[in-house]
Design an enzyme around this catalytic site. Sequence first.
Site, PDB file in Angstrom:
ATOM      1  N   SER A  96      29.517  78.845 -21.174  1.00  0.00           N
ATOM      2  CA  SER A  96      28.823  79.290 -19.959  1.00  0.00           C
ATOM      3  C   SER A  96      29.750  79.024 -18.791  1.00  0.00           C
ATOM      4  O   SER A  96      29.951  77.865 -18.418  1.00  0.00           O
ATOM      5  CB  SER A  96      27.539  78.484 -19.745  1.00  0.00           C
ATOM      6  N   LYS A 171      23.375  84.523 -17.897  1.00  0.00           N
ATOM      7  CA  LYS A 171      23.232  83.093 -18.214  1.00  0.00           C
ATOM      8  C   LYS A 171      22.907  82.290 -16.951  1.00  0.00           C
ATOM      9  O   LYS A 171      22.090  81.359 -16.982  1.00  0.00           O
ATOM     10  CB  LYS A 171      24.527  82.580 -18.864  1.00  0.00           C
ATOM     11  N   LYS A 239      27.056  71.916 -13.388  1.00  0.00           N
ATOM     12  CA  LYS A 239      28.151  72.897 -13.476  1.00  0.00           C
ATOM     13  C   LYS A 239      27.605  74.326 -13.372  1.00  0.00           C
ATOM     14  O   LYS A 239      28.101  75.150 -12.613  1.00  0.00           O
ATOM     15  CB  LYS A 239      28.877  72.665 -14.815  1.00  0.00           C
TER      16      LYS A 239
END
Length: 295
Positions: A96, A171, A239
């Site tokens: 990701s 995502k 993140k």
Amino acid sequence: MKVGFIGLGIMGKPMAKNLVKAGYELVVADKFAKAAVEELVAMGATAAETNADVARQVDILITMVPNSPHVKEALFGENGAAAALKKGAIVLDCSSINPVASREINAELEKMGIEMMDAPVSGGEPKAIDGTLAFMVGGKPEIFEKVKPLLEKMGSSVVLCGGIGAGNVTKLCNQIVVAVNIAAVAEAMTLGQQCGVEPEKIFEAIKGGLAGSTVMNAKAPMMMDQNFKPGFRINLHIKDLNNVVDAAAKYDSPIPLTQSVLEMMKILRRDGDEGCDHSALVKYYQKLTGEELHH
Ligand code: NAD
């Protein structure tokens, strides 16, 4: 067809195992997780010393590493995979990462005659083990058709979302919904307990109605058990939400809910909880109320 697999962490190891079980000839490497490499070798995979050693042997190369800099290092760093890949090989990045980085990496690979798809996943470790992950894929339709059978060995849902980077855009959307949902569950259960109703009863009563969700079913019991073993770590979710902030800035998109949950997660990281599962968002509320959520 030989497949390479770089990054055998929480997600990569069970995904790679499912490919070996499905009969793929696999070449694996991980910069640090040597025990995971040994586990794969014991199942019939071949270990390679460096990422370049993986790349020169394979037609499709899967990367499953934490973030954009790790993907760039694995491909273009010292002993990186890209220069060792055959022309026409396919890089399937399941990490990701920032969709802007996916597009940059694809542009570099294109110059070298290498195809790329971004194919991040949702579902976490249990679904990686079961082979029931959800893949969100970006790239060319004709390359998608080539990699789809492989992805179906690791996932139960494989959707082409658009061109390169579209998998990682999707995502990011997924990560917003998950983060805000966990925060809402934590806030609601905390309010309920403070108002004198058992969190267990709240969960039991609302999980079958409109408020119910996969997130609630997975995370509410962890909050009540004070079990924050990952799963999906706070630092990885930070993140992802930082990648949302970057993408939102680039396209001038409003993200007030994401910003709020990101602030909560940063406070948890400050207090040393960055390695906890993201269900530990309830700890943010526990700091404010001075009491733990219980059953
Ligand atoms: P992890 O930290 O457990 O595993 C990453 C692995 O990559 C490590 O074993 C590390 O040694 C290896 N690595 C890093 N840089 C490397 C390099 N240059 N060359 C070779 N190996 C390298 O992380 P994870 O939880 O498996 O997550 C991987 C990706 O999947 C992340 O992008 C994460 O956001 C995403 N993801 C994770 C989950 C989850 O529940 N853990 C769920 C969905 C998506």
